[in-house]
Design a protein around this motif. Structure first.
Motif, PDB file in Angstrom:
ATOM      1  N   LEU A 263     -10.140  -7.013  22.956  1.00  0.00           N
ATOM      2  CA  LEU A 263     -11.508  -6.534  22.430  1.00  0.00           C
ATOM      3  C   LEU A 263     -12.632  -7.733  22.240  1.00  0.00           C
ATOM      4  O   LEU A 263     -12.222  -8.781  21.708  1.00  0.00           O
ATOM      5  CB  LEU A 263     -11.626  -5.730  21.016  1.00  0.00           C
ATOM      6  N   TYR A 264     -13.686  -7.537  22.805  1.00  0.00           N
ATOM      7  CA  TYR A 264     -14.938  -8.539  22.554  1.00  0.00           C
ATOM      8  C   TYR A 264     -15.984  -7.528  22.039  1.00  0.00           C
ATOM      9  O   TYR A 264     -15.968  -6.209  21.845  1.00  0.00           O
ATOM     10  CB  TYR A 264     -15.264  -9.013  23.888  1.00  0.00           C
ATOM     11  N   SER A 265     -17.221  -8.280  21.892  1.00  0.00           N
ATOM     12  CA  SER A 265     -18.215  -7.551  21.458  1.00  0.00           C
ATOM     13  C   SER A 265     -18.668  -6.317  22.286  1.00  0.00           C
ATOM     14  O   SER A 265     -19.515  -5.525  21.998  1.00  0.00           O
ATOM     15  CB  SER A 265     -19.316  -8.368  20.825  1.00  0.00           C
ATOM     16  N   TYR A 266     -18.558  -6.514  23.475  1.00  0.00           N
ATOM     17  CA  TYR A 266     -18.963  -5.896  24.660  1.00  0.00           C
ATOM     18  C   TYR A 266     -17.954  -4.863  24.900  1.00  0.00           C
ATOM     19  O   TYR A 266     -18.067  -4.217  26.313  1.00  0.00           O
ATOM     20  CB  TYR A 266     -19.330  -6.490  25.913  1.00  0.00           C
TER      21      TYR A 266
ATOM     22  N   SER B  53     -24.360   0.526  28.166  1.00  0.00           N
ATOM     23  CA  SER B  53     -24.077   0.496  26.641  1.00  0.00           C
ATOM     24  C   SER B  53     -23.382   1.382  26.457  1.00  0.00           C
ATOM     25  O   SER B  53     -22.428   1.560  25.334  1.00  0.00           O
ATOM     26  CB  SER B  53     -25.571   0.680  26.052  1.00  0.00           C
TER      27      SER B  53
ATOM     28  N   GLU C 286     -19.772   0.916  27.025  1.00  0.00           N
ATOM     29  CA  GLU C 286     -19.363  -0.117  25.950  1.00  0.00           C
ATOM     30  C   GLU C 286     -18.822   0.376  24.705  1.00  0.00           C
ATOM     31  O   GLU C 286     -17.752   0.119  24.039  1.00  0.00           O
ATOM     32  CB  GLU C 286     -20.259  -1.288  25.897  1.00  0.00           C
TER      33      GLU C 286
ATOM     34  N   GLY D  46      -8.281 -10.217  19.231  1.00  0.00           N
ATOM     35  CA  GLY D  46      -9.337  -9.290  19.754  1.00  0.00           C
ATOM     36  C   GLY D  46      -8.967  -7.722  19.204  1.00  0.00           C
ATOM     37  O   GLY D  46      -8.591  -6.962  20.388  1.00  0.00           O
TER      38      GLY D  46
ATOM     39  N   ILE E  74     -16.268 -10.183  15.863  1.00  0.00           N
ATOM     40  CA  ILE E  74     -15.756 -10.135  17.213  1.00  0.00           C
ATOM     41  C   ILE E  74     -16.628 -10.514  18.084  1.00  0.00           C
ATOM     42  O   ILE E  74     -16.436 -11.340  19.340  1.00  0.00           O
ATOM     43  CB  ILE E  74     -15.555  -8.616  17.637  1.00  0.00           C
TER      44      ILE E  74
ATOM     45  N   ARG F  83     -15.705 -14.396  19.236  1.00  0.00           N
ATOM     46  CA  ARG F  83     -14.416 -14.357  20.092  1.00  0.00           C
ATOM     47  C   ARG F  83     -14.665 -14.996  21.481  1.00  0.00           C
ATOM     48  O   ARG F  83     -13.750 -15.731  21.850  1.00  0.00           O
ATOM     49  CB  ARG F  83     -13.852 -12.952  20.245  1.00  0.00           C
TER      50      ARG F  83
ATOM     51  N   ARG G  80     -27.190  -3.279  23.948  1.00  0.00           N
ATOM     52  CA  ARG G  80     -26.078  -3.999  24.201  1.00  0.00           C
ATOM     53  C   ARG G  80     -26.133  -5.434  23.266  1.00  0.00           C
ATOM     54  O   ARG G  80     -27.068  -5.614  22.718  1.00  0.00           O
ATOM     55  CB  ARG G  80     -25.960  -4.500  25.593  1.00  0.00           C
ATOM     56  N   PRO G  81     -25.038  -5.734  22.896  1.00  0.00           N
ATOM     57  CA  PRO G  81     -24.904  -6.902  21.904  1.00  0.00           C
ATOM     58  C   PRO G  81     -25.259  -8.229  22.544  1.00  0.00           C
ATOM     59  O   PRO G  81     -25.335  -8.314  23.722  1.00  0.00           O
ATOM     60  CB  PRO G  81     -23.505  -7.066  21.586  1.00  0.00           C
TER      61      PRO G  81
END
Lengths: 182, 438
Positions: free
Chosen positions: A47-50, A122, A125, B185, B193, B196, B243-244
């Motif tokens: 897992l990542y922020s996206y 988005s 994700e 993760g 996160i 990361r 989106r981030p």
């Protein structure tokens, strides 16, 4: 036949079948295929922020491009850029390299494209992060309410409000994708 | 390890007054640590990293390659801190807006990043990546375990007390689960996160450190790039369309980013995927398969995790010196490796893949190993770093738009075929028949 060749065949099939395919969609489709549908692609997502990601998907995309299965180009939009992935010069040959793999998993491939076509990056994700968090809960033997799952995802993706996350969770629930919800 | 950092040094470096230990590093100079980190380093599972070589049997090709995961882990913590501080300095507004950080938040995440970087490799088995194919299968995830799974499990068990019971934890609340989640993760990382990417991403501290460190120790220049220029230009690029934010670099750093990508390419082709180095990875795997009970490492759970931690290079070398490891152990002892009989191009064409099928048929049982660059732990993959222009009217663009070199790079999917030394002559004839040259 090695798994790698199967993966190149799958990526090529997706480039042909999913219109407007970008890198985020490709990554998340592969994630859904492996985790939701059980297609043995052999990726190692974390897992990542996206959302869930494995750099091997992008390496395979590049290899599929070298073999003529796909072609990839950069597209620009206001405030950023993305990638457009389309069939290359020899998609049929690359798909054939995967032998019967595509035929054996036609149903799952078609399901992913049908269910998630039209979702923007988005949304994909967010949806894949919901599934990732859901599967973590399942592995721990947890049963969650939809609000609790949404709250966990909110901690990861503070840009989204709880109602918005819950709406996506409901969509996934209606597609029978989530497993931890009681 | 020395405790000789003066008060002036501490002030000049902007460090917390508890950052009073320093360790000399051949790559970065002095690496500074606080009491909390020193308590972690003192734990035996961290000290175990002194007994795990970074590059396995690379010294059979490059004799200087004897460095360990211990010094690399310190280097990753140092590099991750450089990245973190630069990102905060360059993108404070983006981070405040996205995550609502205040000074306490910035301080807490800095410490979290340092700990995750420090501990990210504690789950390595003997000889690092070379034995990683012998990790068991994770039924829950339907994929093999990764060393990160072991690192996270070890942090949650063996480091919990050192993290959570230290007095510093009162002012900077961190749990072992926070650190483990960032390493592996998982959703437990919560907002953290985002960070990361500097622990495990395309511009991560791990990669930056190992390229420089491996180059230094083995005596090659291939892995060198301008670390400080790259670090000074890294930033969080604002989110778009829900989106981030993502990590990228400002325009002035794109040549440094290009050099990082090229450093990976050169190190891969000249060192990590060197034909003889790869042969010794094959032999190590074969020897470990013969030495380990059931041919696999224990799982990262319960008592099995403690058993896993007993495995380090010393134990394997001891077993090898006693004659264990079968044919592969003997080849390691005598430096008599399998020989590469054929290599495809770095970017393998469909015709070459078909040629490999003919070669496999012609070689038959003489073919004893086949290694693919696409499955290597050090594979170069596809990298496209976002570049943020200082000019407001220019969009964010990928590095490949700036660099024609990067735009034309392809993933390396080279395949190497190996035979026993005594079969080289016959195997060459078989390869010739497959290629139609004989």
């Amino acid at each position: 036949m090695s798994t790698d060749v199967n993966r190149l065949a799958v990526i090529t099939w997706l480039a042909e079948s999913a219109s407007g395919l970008g890198r985020t969609a490709l990554m998340k489709y592969c994630y859904f295929l492996q985790v939701v549908c059980g297609v043995p692609l052999g990726y190692r997502f974390s897992l990542y922020s996206y959302g869930p990601f494995d750099s091997d998907v992008l390496s395979d995309l590049d290899s599929a491009g070298s073999l003529g299965g796909v072609k990839s180009s950069v597209v620009y939009f206001s405030g950023g850029y993305g990638y457009r992935i389309e069939p290359g010069d020899r998609p049929d040959r690359v798909k054939r390299m995967g032998g019967t793999f595509i035929d054996a998993h036609q149903k799952e491939l078609q399901w992913v494209v049908d269910e998630f076509k039209g979702w923007d990056a988005s949304g994909l994700e967010l949806a894949s992060t919901l599934v990732y968090s859901d599967r973590e809960a399942v592995r721990r033997g947890e049963q969650l309410g939809i609000g609790e799952l949404s709250s966990r995802v909110r901690d990861l993706k503070p840009r989204f409000g709880i109602p918005q996350i819950q709406a996506y969770a409901e969509k996934l629930l209606s597609r029978d994708v989530l497993r931890s919800i009681r | 390890m020395e405790q000789n950092c003066s008060y002036l040094d501490v002030m000049a470096a902007g460090l917390n007054s508890s950052d009073r230990y320093e360790i000399r590093c051949p790559v970065h100079g002095f690496i500074r640590l606080n009491d909390w980190e020193m308590a972690i380093i003192s734990q035996s599972p961290f000290q175990r990293l002194r007994r795990i070589r970074q590059l396995a049997w690379t010294d059979y090709v490059y004799p200087g390659g004897m460095h360990t995961r211990f010094e690399h882990s310190l280097g990753v913590m140092h590099t991750a801190t450089l990245l973190y501080d630069s990102i905060v300095s360059n993108s404070r507004g983006v981070l405040e807006s996205e995550f609502a950080y205040d000074e306490t938040g910035f301080k807490r995440y800095r410490q979290l990043v340092r700990m995750a970087a420090l501990l990210h490799d504690v789950g390595h088995g003997p000889f690092s990546h070379a034995g990683e194919d012998l990790l068991p299968f994770n039924q829950g995830k339907n994929q093999p375990y990764r060393h990160e799974d072991y690192s996270a499990a070890i942090v949650r068990t063996h480091f919990r007390s050192a993290i959570e019971d230290h007095p510093a934890c009162i002012n900077t609340p961190l749990t072992a689960d926070d650190v483990a989640a960032l390493i592996e993760g998982t959703a437990g990382a919560k907002q953290g996160i985002f960070w990361r990417d500097i622990i495990s991403g395309q511009m991560d501290a791990d990669r930056m450190d190992y390229l420089l460190r491996d180059s230094h120790h083995i005596g090659v220049g291939y892995g060198k790039f301008d670390l400080h220029r790259l670090v000074s230009t890294v930033q969080a690029i604002p989110a778009a369309s829900g989106r981030p934010p993502r990590l990228g670099i400002s325009e002035g750093g794109w040549h440094a980013a290009e050099a990082l990508v090229l450093a990976r390419y050169f190190m891969f082709t000249q060192v990590y995927f060197h034909k003889t180095r790869v042969a010794y990875d094959i032999h190590l795997r074969g020897a470990l398969r013969a030495i380990l009970p059931g041919g696999k490492f224990p799982k990262p759970e319960g008592e099995e995790l403690n058993e896993f931690l007993k495995w380090d290079d010393w134990r394997v070398l001891g077993r090898l010196s006693e004659g264990a490891g079968g044919e592969h152990g003997e080849r390691l002892r005598t430096r008599n490796h399998f020989r590469r009989i054929h290599a495809t191009n770095e970017v393998c064409t469909e015709e070459e893949l078909a040629g490999l099928d003919r070669m496999r048929a012609e070689l038959g049982t003489m073919l004893v190993a086949e290694e693919s660059a696409s499955k290597s732990w050090y594979k170069t993959g596809m990298t496209d770093i976002p570049i943020f222009s200082d000019a407001r009217d220019r969009p964010i663009a990928p590095l490949s738009r700036y660099s024609s070199v990067i735009a034309n790079m392809k993933s390396n999917n080279q395949v190497l075929l190996y035979v026993r030394p005594e079969n080289v002559t016959a195997a060459k004839e078989a390869v010739g028949r497959a290629l139609g040259t004989q």
